[in-house]
Scaffold this active site. Structure first.
Site, PDB file in Angstrom:
ATOM      1  N   ASP A 202       0.855  -1.183   0.000  1.00 38.80           N
ATOM      2  CA  ASP A 202       0.000   0.000   0.000  1.00 38.80           C
ATOM      3  C   ASP A 202       0.891   1.233   0.000  1.00 38.80           C
ATOM      4  OD1 ASP A 202      -2.403  -1.407   0.072  1.00 38.80           O
ATOM      5  OD2 ASP A 202      -2.501  -1.413   2.255  1.00 38.80           O
TER       6      ASP A 202
ATOM      7  N   ASP B  15      -7.125  -1.258  -4.483  1.00 37.53           N
ATOM      8  CA  ASP B  15      -8.171  -0.814  -3.557  1.00 37.53           C
ATOM      9  C   ASP B  15      -9.033   0.267  -4.204  1.00 37.53           C
ATOM     10  OD1 ASP B  15      -7.014  -2.506  -1.646  1.00 37.53           O
ATOM     11  OD2 ASP B  15      -5.813  -0.885  -0.780  1.00 37.53           O
TER      12      ASP B  15
END
Length: 169
Positions: A124, A140
């Site tokens: 991430d 995401d």
């Protein structure tokens, strides 16, 4: 026979666009690993948005840490369900956005599955520091955009009868 050709063609378009989306997700993660891992965050907008490398072994907000098998099973179920329903969606331009949402959700799920299988964590890197939002990635974004768009479509575009195809055999 023409309906089978449309179904095959529809799946082929979905696969092509899905692969492109997955490639974009994976290349952004590769870039982040090579440019941010072990380094300070890169501020894009001071006190608002930055790029910050994170190895996420759980879900949003740090839930279910190191439970990779749960995520893999869940994503697999979602992919199978969407794959099945995708083939039932009528081949009409009215349903383009529904197909678009399906491809984005699948691309997001596969993008993060690749990380979980290959690395045992998800990479991430997008961080909204202004609101201390959980760090996330391109995959995401695909899922969130698809879900928001789907909700808008269901609330304002499609009618109940537009989903009659779900119960058809």
């Amino acid at each position: 026979m023409q309906n089978k050709n449309k179904t095959f063609q529809s799946y082929m378009y979905a696969v092509i666009w899905g692969v492109i989306a997955i490639f974009i997700d994976q290349i952004t993660k590769w870039l982040v690993v090579h440019n941010l891992k072990g380094k300070d965050s890169i501020t894009i907008i001071p006190n608002v948005f930055e790029l910050h490398y994170l190895e996420n072994r759980g879900a949003a907000f740090g839930m279910l840490q190191n439970k990779q098998i749960i995520f893999l099973i869940g994503a697999s179920i979602v992919l199978i369900a969407i794959g099945y329903l995708y083939g039932k969606i009528p081949h009409m331009s009215r349903y383009f956005w529904l197909r678009f949402c399906a491809v984005l959700v699948c691309a997001g799920a596969i993008g993060n599955m690749i990380d979980r299988i290959r690395l045992n964590y998800v990479i991430d890197f997008f961080y909204f520091s202004l609101i201390d939002f959980p760090i996330f990635n391109v995959a995401d974004c695909y899922v969130v955009v698809a879900c928001v768009l789907f909700a808008i479509l269901v609330l304002f575009y499609y009618k109940d009868e537009d989903f009659a195809w779900i119960s058809r055999k």
